[in-house]
Scaffold this motif. Structure first.
Motif, PDB file in Angstrom:
ATOM      1  N   ILE A  21       0.834  -1.209   0.000  1.00 30.16           N
ATOM      2  CA  ILE A  21       0.000   0.000   0.000  1.00 30.16           C
ATOM      3  C   ILE A  21       0.864   1.253   0.000  1.00 30.16           C
ATOM      4  CG2 ILE A  21      -1.602   1.363   1.424  1.00 30.16           C
ATOM      5  CD1 ILE A  21      -2.921  -0.896  -0.123  1.00 30.16           C
ATOM      6  N   PHE A  22       1.910   1.300   0.818  1.00 30.07           N
ATOM      7  CA  PHE A  22       2.745   2.496   0.890  1.00 30.07           C
ATOM      8  C   PHE A  22       3.507   2.731  -0.407  1.00 30.07           C
ATOM      9  CE2 PHE A  22       2.687   1.886   5.665  1.00 30.07           C
ATOM     10  CZ  PHE A  22       1.755   2.900   5.856  1.00 30.07           C
ATOM     11  N   SER A  23       3.997   1.681  -1.025  1.00 24.55           N
ATOM     12  CA  SER A  23       4.710   1.875  -2.292  1.00 24.55           C
ATOM     13  C   SER A  23       3.758   2.338  -3.392  1.00 24.55           C
ATOM     14  CB  SER A  23       5.437   0.604  -2.708  1.00 24.55           C
ATOM     15  OG  SER A  23       4.524  -0.426  -3.010  1.00 24.55           O
ATOM     16  N   THR A  24       2.528   1.826  -3.398  1.00 20.27           N
ATOM     17  CA  THR A  24       1.537   2.254  -4.381  1.00 20.27           C
ATOM     18  C   THR A  24       1.130   3.698  -4.143  1.00 20.27           C
ATOM     19  OG1 THR A  24       0.704  -0.003  -4.531  1.00 20.27           O
ATOM     20  CG2 THR A  24      -0.720   1.734  -5.367  1.00 20.27           C
ATOM     21  N   ALA A  25       0.913   4.072  -2.888  1.00 26.16           N
ATOM     22  CA  ALA A  25       0.541   5.450  -2.571  1.00 26.16           C
ATOM     23  C   ALA A  25       1.659   6.411  -2.943  1.00 26.16           C
ATOM     24  CB  ALA A  25       0.207   5.569  -1.085  1.00 26.16           C
ATOM     25  N   ARG A  26       2.896   6.016  -2.724  1.00 24.91           N
ATOM     26  CA  ARG A  26       4.038   6.858  -3.086  1.00 24.91           C
ATOM     27  C   ARG A  26       4.100   7.056  -4.600  1.00 24.91           C
ATOM     28  NH1 ARG A  26       8.248   3.720  -1.869  1.00 24.91           N
ATOM     29  NH2 ARG A  26       7.735   3.847   0.328  1.00 24.91           N
ATOM     30  N   GLU A  27       3.858   5.997  -5.353  1.00 22.05           N
ATOM     31  CA  GLU A  27       3.882   6.083  -6.812  1.00 22.05           C
ATOM     32  C   GLU A  27       2.743   6.968  -7.321  1.00 22.05           C
ATOM     33  OE1 GLU A  27       5.193   5.355 -10.705  1.00 22.05           O
ATOM     34  OE2 GLU A  27       6.150   5.057  -8.775  1.00 22.05           O
ATOM     35  N   LEU A  28       1.565   6.846  -6.730  1.00 22.20           N
ATOM     36  CA  LEU A  28       0.443   7.694  -7.140  1.00 22.20           C
ATOM     37  C   LEU A  28       0.721   9.161  -6.817  1.00 22.20           C
ATOM     38  CD1 LEU A  28      -2.673   5.554  -6.258  1.00 22.20           C
ATOM     39  CD2 LEU A  28      -2.024   6.371  -8.508  1.00 22.20           C
ATOM     40  N   ALA A  29       1.320   9.435  -5.672  1.00 17.87           N
ATOM     41  CA  ALA A  29       1.663  10.820  -5.329  1.00 17.87           C
ATOM     42  C   ALA A  29       2.673  11.383  -6.321  1.00 17.87           C
ATOM     43  CB  ALA A  29       2.215  10.881  -3.906  1.00 17.87           C
TER      44      ALA A  29
END
Length: 85
Positions: A21-29
């Protein structure tokens, strides 16, 4: 002994889920920032060339391009907002 093993497996699952989840959220940001730049760039170019745009009757083309870059940004921003909830 069985209870301890289940706890370890559950903890491992939560850790793995959190990393994903954190890696996906970082990529979306990151993608939100990438999609925001064309909006400001197109806006500043439109303001500086407003007379030329009107002179050559290209208002519709610039309006379509504006809506296109805003749609691209909104699509990513929507998904980014969904990950934050």
């Amino acid at each position: 002994m069985r209870m301890g093993q289940e706890t370890v497996h559950t903890t491992d699952n939560f850790v793995m889920f959190g990393l994903i989840i954190f890696s996906t959220a970082r990529e979306l940001a990151r993608m939100v920032g990438i999609r925001k730049a064309p909006i400001s760039n197109h806006f500043s170019e439109s303001i500086s060339g407003a007379a030329a745009i009107r002179c050559f009757n290209q208002e519709d083309r610039f309006l379509r391009r504006s809506l296109s870059v805003i749609d691209d940004y909104s699509r990513i921003a929507f998904h980014n907002s969904g990950t934050m909830e």
